[in-house]
Design an enzyme around this catalytic site. Structure first.
Site, PDB file in Angstrom:
ATOM      1  CG  ASP A  22      -1.841  -1.221   1.282  1.00  0.00           C
ATOM      2  OD1 ASP A  22      -2.117  -1.781  -0.006  1.00  0.00           O
ATOM      3  OD2 ASP A  22      -2.151  -1.594   2.295  1.00  0.00           O
ATOM      4  CG  HIS A  50      -2.203  -2.245  -7.093  1.00  0.00           C
ATOM      5  ND1 HIS A  50      -0.897  -2.576  -7.842  1.00  0.00           N
ATOM      6  CD2 HIS A  50      -1.635  -2.486  -5.787  1.00  0.00           C
ATOM      7  CE1 HIS A  50      -0.305  -3.271  -7.317  1.00  0.00           C
ATOM      8  NE2 HIS A  50      -0.798  -3.487  -5.894  1.00  0.00           N
TER       9      HIS A  50
HETATM   10  P1  GDP Z   1      -0.897   0.315  -3.479  1.00  0.00           P
HETATM   11  O1  GDP Z   1      -1.464  -0.956  -2.947  1.00  0.00           O
HETATM   12  O2  GDP Z   1       0.546   0.450  -3.351  1.00  0.00           O
HETATM   13  O3  GDP Z   1      -1.042   0.652  -5.011  1.00  0.00           O
HETATM   14  O4  GDP Z   1      -1.328   1.334  -2.623  1.00  0.00           O
HETATM   15  P2  GDP Z   1      -3.011   1.554  -2.272  1.00  0.00           P
HETATM   16  O5  GDP Z   1      -3.890   1.983  -3.471  1.00  0.00           O
HETATM   17  O6  GDP Z   1      -3.503   0.345  -1.570  1.00  0.00           O
HETATM   18  O7  GDP Z   1      -2.852   2.578  -1.025  1.00  0.00           O
HETATM   19  C1  GDP Z   1      -2.422   3.902  -1.314  1.00  0.00           C
HETATM   20  C2  GDP Z   1      -3.321   4.888  -0.920  1.00  0.00           C
HETATM   21  O8  GDP Z   1      -2.981   6.194  -0.652  1.00  0.00           O
HETATM   22  C3  GDP Z   1      -4.472   5.196  -2.010  1.00  0.00           C
HETATM   23  O9  GDP Z   1      -5.862   5.321  -1.336  1.00  0.00           O
HETATM   24  C4  GDP Z   1      -4.108   6.064  -2.621  1.00  0.00           C
HETATM   25  O10 GDP Z   1      -5.126   6.925  -3.472  1.00  0.00           O
HETATM   26  C5  GDP Z   1      -3.482   7.070  -1.777  1.00  0.00           C
HETATM   27  N1  GDP Z   1      -2.141   7.802  -2.197  1.00  0.00           N
HETATM   28  C6  GDP Z   1      -1.185   7.617  -2.904  1.00  0.00           C
HETATM   29  N2  GDP Z   1      -0.407   8.412  -3.137  1.00  0.00           N
HETATM   30  C7  GDP Z   1      -0.765   9.296  -2.278  1.00  0.00           C
HETATM   31  C8  GDP Z   1      -0.225  10.670  -1.797  1.00  0.00           C
HETATM   32  O11 GDP Z   1       0.910  10.970  -2.247  1.00  0.00           O
HETATM   33  N3  GDP Z   1      -0.981  11.601  -0.819  1.00  0.00           N
HETATM   34  C9  GDP Z   1      -2.042  10.996  -0.281  1.00  0.00           C
HETATM   35  N4  GDP Z   1      -2.716  11.563   0.407  1.00  0.00           N
HETATM   36  N5  GDP Z   1      -2.538   9.523  -0.906  1.00  0.00           N
HETATM   37  C10 GDP Z   1      -1.872   9.051  -1.541  1.00  0.00           C
HETATM   38  P1  IMO Z   2      -0.833  -4.257  -2.138  1.00  0.00           P
HETATM   39  O1  IMO Z   2      -0.570  -4.853  -3.651  1.00  0.00           O
HETATM   40  C1  IMO Z   2      -0.844  -4.763   2.228  1.00  0.00           C
HETATM   41  C2  IMO Z   2      -0.638  -8.981   3.674  1.00  0.00           C
HETATM   42  C3  IMO Z   2      -2.032  -9.202   4.392  1.00  0.00           C
HETATM   43  C4  IMO Z   2      -1.356 -10.115   5.278  1.00  0.00           C
HETATM   44  C5  IMO Z   2      -0.228 -10.977   4.494  1.00  0.00           C
HETATM   45  C6  IMO Z   2      -0.661 -12.353   3.752  1.00  0.00           C
HETATM   46  O2  IMO Z   2      -2.124  -3.385  -2.297  1.00  0.00           O
HETATM   47  O3  IMO Z   2       0.135  -3.372  -1.607  1.00  0.00           O
HETATM   48  P2  IMO Z   2      -2.147 -12.983   2.130  1.00  0.00           P
HETATM   49  O4  IMO Z   2      -3.628 -12.599   1.759  1.00  0.00           O
HETATM   50  O5  IMO Z   2      -1.375 -12.312   0.856  1.00  0.00           O
HETATM   51  O6  IMO Z   2      -2.053 -14.646   2.187  1.00  0.00           O
HETATM   52  O7  IMO Z   2      -2.039 -12.210   3.184  1.00  0.00           O
HETATM   53  O8  IMO Z   2       0.024  -9.974   3.547  1.00  0.00           O
HETATM   54  N1  IMO Z   2      -0.883  -8.219   2.249  1.00  0.00           N
HETATM   55  C7  IMO Z   2      -0.837  -6.984   1.914  1.00  0.00           C
HETATM   56  N2  IMO Z   2      -0.824  -6.257   2.731  1.00  0.00           N
HETATM   57  N3  IMO Z   2      -0.983  -4.562   0.672  1.00  0.00           N
HETATM   58  C8  IMO Z   2      -0.968  -5.698  -0.090  1.00  0.00           C
HETATM   59  O9  IMO Z   2      -0.922  -5.522  -1.215  1.00  0.00           O
HETATM   60  C9  IMO Z   2      -1.026  -7.092   0.592  1.00  0.00           C
HETATM   61  N4  IMO Z   2      -1.022  -8.319   0.056  1.00  0.00           N
HETATM   62  C10 IMO Z   2      -0.901  -9.164   1.225  1.00  0.00           C
HETATM   63  O10 IMO Z   2      -2.448  -8.470   5.024  1.00  0.00           O
HETATM   64  O11 IMO Z   2      -0.752  -9.777   6.521  1.00  0.00           O
HETATM   65 MG    MG Z   3      -2.920  -1.553  -1.832  1.00  0.00          MG
END
Ligand code: GDP
Ligand code: IMO
Ligand code: MG
Length: 451
Positions: A22, A50
């Site tokens: 994330d 994502h």
């Molecule tokens: P990923 O799994 O790595 O793609 O990340 P996620 O989408 O799960 O979580 C990132 C969160 O942060 C999302 O809600 C994005 O919209 C938000 N986000 C990404 N970059 C920024 C930033 O620079 N500032 C803020 N405030 N939010 C961001």
């Molecule tokens: P993105 O791509 C955050 C974490 C789960 C758990 C561990 C194992 O959005 O960054 P699983 O279901 O994969 O067997 O869970 O890994 N986990 C993540 N945490 N972002 C992710 O993906 C994750 N993918 C798996 O929360 O602790």
């Molecule tokens: Mg994510």
């Protein structure tokens, strides 16, 4: 916004999370997509979430690469991904409903393994069993997303109980395989104490062959496809799911996911040799978060942690769970940079850190016996009792969401990034100050030279 090309960037690149997921990988992939022709997922499954925000439209992508929102790109779900076909179809339908074209711009490996409903049941049943055994609510588990990821990869390694996307295109083959799998799987589910609804091979075969028929136009040999594209001079961007510290081999075992989500998973998960990747962007959020169990040395179980969660809207994209929040752990980031071979950092969510008087950055760990180390330990047991050693930096008050250039950043924010560069040893090339595509800028000079 980034200019569409940048002569300094080698043809093929990767985006990988340097923490526990994330970090904003989806946002950065969407942004970099302008410079590439093919966007490739090589690991994980629908455990990933994502987020891409375009204007006021927010998309949460789980299996489909984040390049799908840009026209004229080929999005590839590689052989290393575990695909839940029905979830993938929901994602396709959801995108189409919102006007996003999904056709031959989406290709799925015929060798990607299938996540079946019984994998999700196994995932949940094992988590519940672990919780019961620990005798404490919420304890003892890995804290998985319950998307069936671990059980699907287990079947891949076990071979005889695995299904691949190509199998969905052959009803009789699928039925034959399910006839072997179902009896065995019910016995395994019973042994886990799950409430088993009988698994009927014919029903499952009909249901998943139907999903296969809908996906047929997308299913192909993506290894040849990728190499044909590369030979034709096309540029490829690999989109890591999950993150380096969740890597099955290099993360905080056993609190990890079941794939090689560092860049080391790219060759195996796509069929493209690692030496063809010229640049690795490590994505680092300006602080740390983690969902699920496992070591988190800089975790803040206090109002500061709550404030970061509130300002960063730190709730899971896939499960909605509140994310654990803490200060930036540079020992962990430096380790991930080493393992992933990252060349540059994209620092995301820097805007979330506005308003703090001071900010802490972890630069070492004190072990339970009082000794000190600057090395990460990818093993939960051996990290037991570690506490953080912090450097304290001055904070800044101004909101950063309108910054469009490094010179717009408050001096303290520049110093924060300079500290990261000096400690980790690679430049911060991209800075993100909000969720929107436009809230990002590229820094061509090092921050470290400015302080
Ligand atoms: P990923 O799994 O790595 O793609 O990340 P996620 O989408 O799960 O979580 C990132 C969160 O942060 C999302 O809600 C994005 O919209 C938000 N986000 C990404 N970059 C920024 C930033 O620079 N500032 C803020 N405030 N939010 C961001
Ligand atoms: P993105 O791509 C955050 C974490 C789960 C758990 C561990 C194992 O959005 O960054 P699983 O279901 O994969 O067997 O869970 O890994 N986990 C993540 N945490 N972002 C992710 O993906 C994750 N993918 C798996 O929360 O602790
Ligand atoms: Mg994510």
């Amino acid at each position: 916004m980034l200019p569409p090309t940048n002569n300094r960037v080698p043809p093929n690149a990767a985006v990988v999370g340097l923490q526990w997921g994330d970090e904003g990988k989806g946002k950065i992939v969407d942004l970099l997509t302008a410079r590439y022709d093919c966007i490739v997922r090589y690991n994980g499954g629908a455990n990933a979430g994502h987020t891409v925000q375009v204007g006021t439209e927010r998309y949460a992508l789980h299996l489909i690469p984040s390049g799908i929102l840009s026209k004229g790109k080929i999005n590839i779900v590689g052989n290393g991904v575990v695909v839940d076909p029905e979830k993938l179809l929901d994602e396709v339908d959801g995108l189409r409903k919102r006007g996003v074209a999904v056709g031959d711009n989406l290709r799925i490996s015929d060798r990607a393994h299938v996540v079946m409903p019984y994998h999700k049941e196994q995932d949940a049943a094992l988590e519940e069993l672990l919780e019961q055994k620990s005798g404490k609510v919420g304890a003892g588990q890995i804290g998985t997303t319950r998307r069936g990821i671990g059980p699907a990869y287990s079947d891949k390694v076990r071979r005889s109980t695995a299904l691949r996307m190509g199998d969905l295109l052959n009803h009789s083959l699928l039925l034959r395989k399910l006839e072997t799998i179902c009896g065995l799987r019910m016995a395994e589910l019973e042994a886990l104490g799950a409430n088993v609804t009988p698994l009927v091979p014919q029903e499952l075969a009909d249901r998943f062959a139907a999903a296969g028929e809908r996906l047929r136009p997308h299913i192909t040999d993506t290894v040849y496809l990728l190499h044909d594209e590369l030979r034709a001079g096309r540029h490829v961007l690999f989109e890591g799911a999950n993150a380096c510290l969740l890597d099955i081999d290099h993360g905080t075992f056993p609190y990890v996911t079941s794939s090689n989500c560092s860049t080391l998973g790219i060759p195996a998960g796509s069929g493209v040799p690692g030496r063809m990747i010229g640049k690795v962007y490590g994505i680092m959020k300006a602080y740390s978060t983690r969902v699920g169990g496992g070591p988190f040395i800089t975790e803040l179980l206090d109002p500061t942690g709550d404030l970061i969660r509130k300002r960063g809207r730190e709730y899971g994209t896939t499960t909605g769970r509140p994310r654990r929040c803490g200060w930036l752990d540079l020992v962990a980031v430096k380790y991930s940079v080493m393992v992933c071979g990252a060349d540059a950092i994209a620092c995301t969510l820097l805007d979330v850190l506005s308003g703090f008087d001071e900010l802490k950055i972890c630069v070492g760990y004190r072990r339970a016996d009082g000794t000190i180390t600057d090395r990460f330990v990818p093993d939960a047991e051996r990290m037991e009792g570690f506490t953080p050693i912090y450097e304290t930096l001055p904070g800044w008050q101004r909101e950063l969401t309108d910054c469009t250039d490094r010179d717009d950043l408050p001096r303290e924010a520049q110093s924060y990034l300079a500290f990261v560069e000096r400690f980790v040893g690679i430049p911060v090339e991209l800075v993100s100050v909000g969720p929107e595509r436009t809230q990002t800028f590229e820094s061509t000079a090092r921050f470290a030279s400015m302080s």
